[in-house]
Enzyme design. Sequence first.
Site, PDB file in Angstrom:
ATOM      1  N   GLY A   1     -10.298  -4.547   3.253  1.00 40.64           N
ATOM      2  CA  GLY A   1     -11.316  -3.911   4.107  1.00 40.64           C
ATOM      3  C   GLY A   1     -11.306  -4.490   5.512  1.00 40.64           C
ATOM      4  O   GLY A   1     -11.397  -3.764   6.507  1.00 40.64           O
TER       5      GLY A   1
ATOM      6  N   LYS B   1      -7.712   8.624   0.035  1.00 40.75           N
ATOM      7  CA  LYS B   1      -8.369   9.657   0.846  1.00 40.75           C
ATOM      8  C   LYS B   1      -8.146   9.496   2.337  1.00 40.75           C
ATOM      9  O   LYS B   1      -8.003   8.381   2.829  1.00 40.75           O
ATOM     10  CB  LYS B   1      -9.864   9.619   0.593  1.00 40.75           C
ATOM     11  CG  LYS B   1     -10.226  10.025  -0.812  1.00 40.75           C
ATOM     12  CD  LYS B   1     -11.705   9.927  -0.996  1.00 40.75           C
ATOM     13  CE  LYS B   1     -12.120  10.449  -2.347  1.00 40.75           C
ATOM     14  NZ  LYS B   1     -13.534  10.245  -2.587  1.00 40.75           N
TER      15      LYS B   1
ATOM     16  N   GLY C   1      -5.639  -5.615  -0.002  1.00 40.98           N
ATOM     17  CA  GLY C   1      -6.125  -4.693  -1.027  1.00 40.98           C
ATOM     18  C   GLY C   1      -5.031  -4.186  -1.941  1.00 40.98           C
ATOM     19  O   GLY C   1      -4.188  -4.950  -2.397  1.00 40.98           O
TER      20      GLY C   1
ATOM     21  N   ARG D   1      -5.100 -16.111  -2.297  1.00 42.40           N
ATOM     22  CA  ARG D   1      -6.237 -16.392  -1.395  1.00 42.40           C
ATOM     23  C   ARG D   1      -6.636 -17.863  -1.433  1.00 42.40           C
ATOM     24  O   ARG D   1      -7.064 -18.422  -0.430  1.00 42.40           O
ATOM     25  CB  ARG D   1      -7.429 -15.521  -1.774  1.00 42.40           C
ATOM     26  CG  ARG D   1      -7.284 -14.115  -1.245  1.00 42.40           C
ATOM     27  CD  ARG D   1      -8.471 -13.285  -1.618  1.00 42.40           C
ATOM     28  NE  ARG D   1      -8.542 -12.084  -0.811  1.00 42.40           N
ATOM     29  CZ  ARG D   1      -9.358 -11.076  -1.059  1.00 42.40           C
ATOM     30  NH1 ARG D   1     -10.180 -11.127  -2.101  1.00 42.40           N
ATOM     31  NH2 ARG D   1      -9.381 -10.026  -0.287  1.00 42.40           N
TER      32      ARG D   1
HETATM   33  P1  AMP Z   1      -7.174   3.339  -0.988  1.00 43.64           P
HETATM   34  O1  AMP Z   1      -8.218   2.454  -1.583  1.00 43.64           O
HETATM   35  O2  AMP Z   1      -7.703   4.459  -0.179  1.00 43.64           O
HETATM   36  O3  AMP Z   1      -6.068   2.558  -0.293  1.00 43.64           O
HETATM   37  O4  AMP Z   1      -6.483   4.064  -2.201  1.00 43.64           O
HETATM   38  C1  AMP Z   1      -5.807   3.407  -3.224  1.00 43.64           C
HETATM   39  C2  AMP Z   1      -5.856   4.308  -4.406  1.00 43.64           C
HETATM   40  O5  AMP Z   1      -5.239   5.538  -4.108  1.00 43.64           O
HETATM   41  C3  AMP Z   1      -5.110   3.759  -5.606  1.00 43.64           C
HETATM   42  O6  AMP Z   1      -6.052   3.421  -6.585  1.00 43.64           O
HETATM   43  C4  AMP Z   1      -4.237   4.925  -6.047  1.00 43.64           C
HETATM   44  O7  AMP Z   1      -4.295   5.159  -7.426  1.00 43.64           O
HETATM   45  C5  AMP Z   1      -4.837   6.107  -5.305  1.00 43.64           C
HETATM   46  N1  AMP Z   1      -3.864   7.182  -5.088  1.00 43.64           N
HETATM   47  C6  AMP Z   1      -2.660   7.093  -4.498  1.00 43.64           C
HETATM   48  N2  AMP Z   1      -2.020   8.277  -4.518  1.00 43.64           N
HETATM   49  C7  AMP Z   1      -2.830   9.154  -5.148  1.00 43.64           C
HETATM   50  C8  AMP Z   1      -2.706  10.536  -5.479  1.00 43.64           C
HETATM   51  N3  AMP Z   1      -1.616  11.236  -5.174  1.00 43.64           N
HETATM   52  N4  AMP Z   1      -3.740  11.120  -6.118  1.00 43.64           N
HETATM   53  C9  AMP Z   1      -4.852  10.390  -6.422  1.00 43.64           C
HETATM   54  N5  AMP Z   1      -5.021   9.089  -6.134  1.00 43.64           N
HETATM   55  C10 AMP Z   1      -4.016   8.467  -5.501  1.00 43.64           C
END
Ligand code: AMP
Length: 399
Positions: free
Chosen positions: A377, A201, A354, A37
């Site tokens: 984000g 999620k 991210g 960055r």
């Molecule tokens: P996000 O911030 O929504 O992009 O999510 C990233 C996070 O998703 C990372 O910290 C990963 O550890 C988590 N993640 C990825 N796959 C899984 C999974 N199968 N179960 C739980 N957490 C997950």
Amino acid sequence: MELLNIKNLNLAGKKVFIRCDFNVPMDEFGNISDDRRIRSALATINYCLDQNCAVILASHAGRPKGEFDAKYTLAPIAKRLNQLLKREVVLAKDVVGEDALQKAQNLSAGEVLLLENIRFEAGETKNDEALSKKLAAMADFYVNDAFGVSHRAHASVEGITKFFDNEHKAAGFLLQKEIEFFGKLIDKPMRPFTAIVGGSKVSGKLEALVHLLPRVDKMLIGGGMAFTFLKYLGYDIGASLVEDDLLEDAGRIMEEAKKLGVKFYLPVDVIAADQFKEDAVIKIVTAQEIPSGWMGLDIGPATVRLYREALNDAQTILWNGPMGVYEMERFARGSSKIANYVADSYATTVVGGGDTADLVQRIGLDNEMTFISTGGGASLELLEGKILPGVLPLIIKED
Ligand code: AMP
């Protein structure tokens, strides 16, 4: 979308306030572990210095609570900037206090002043007008080069723009590049266009999924979010991450994909673990055979092969969100295999910021991708089709 261009400003010999995003990760020893960055902001800073400007830089780092906190000082950033710019960077003791104001006032052409962490001022995140006004009074021109924070209506990002007319504000080169890249990606991608979407999620990416769907040819789903889709299809997903309140949305997305002719891929196997721990007992199982009480923490080898096949013909690949819990080495393999494949492909490869940028950088593939966004984000909001509040005041022409 056309933004106010820094090249059209009459900067010669003037004072310029540049909002940067120097919110870089630090290791346990307090060293900057990834200075991408900071390096990304150099083009704009050097351009201003070459115009013989006095340059005032502002950034946040971490989440201090609106007051001075030594843990979040920008001192390490000043040092790194010093090395990268090969000239002295003076760090103010405060943001709009006596020290900063005095140093800003006495700043001469070719000198660089870095204000202390802008979030030491409580007004920053509240978009406080009084703070914006004090910041604006420091300089003749305002330049926003902080893409990673442009989805926030904060005092040094949004509020401050009200104190400069169109001849005295602009987007910096980094902000310009990010907006152009995502704009082109969404509006005129080279086809086939394949999106790989992972992460924890569905809820965090629901709007992005909906906005992307009519624009892509294929969508490959991984990470924790896959289980909400699999559950909707009637699979027994054990103790895997799931959002029961989004089952209907997941169904609707798959229905929409079918209608649009978008090929929608879900994992066919997973690395299942008996607990959410690095030293858990693990098994490779098909998506239909996750044992009760076990959780899928990564995509399995058959999914990796399937996704490679699906990516084969892609001309454009957008990747946002890891395929598994990549922070734990045993569940990082799926993400790492996909990262290697994406890096090797001849497609235009775009990595949302991210976690995905972090994982690509950890594997050492950052130089192999066409474009890695500096904002997680912010890039997600662009994929959702939103106009970022920090960008809005800098738009001269909408598409
Ligand atoms: P996000 O911030 O929504 O992009 O999510 C990233 C996070 O998703 C990372 O910290 C990963 O550890 C988590 N993640 C990825 N796959 C899984 C999974 N199968 N179960 C739980 N957490 C997950």
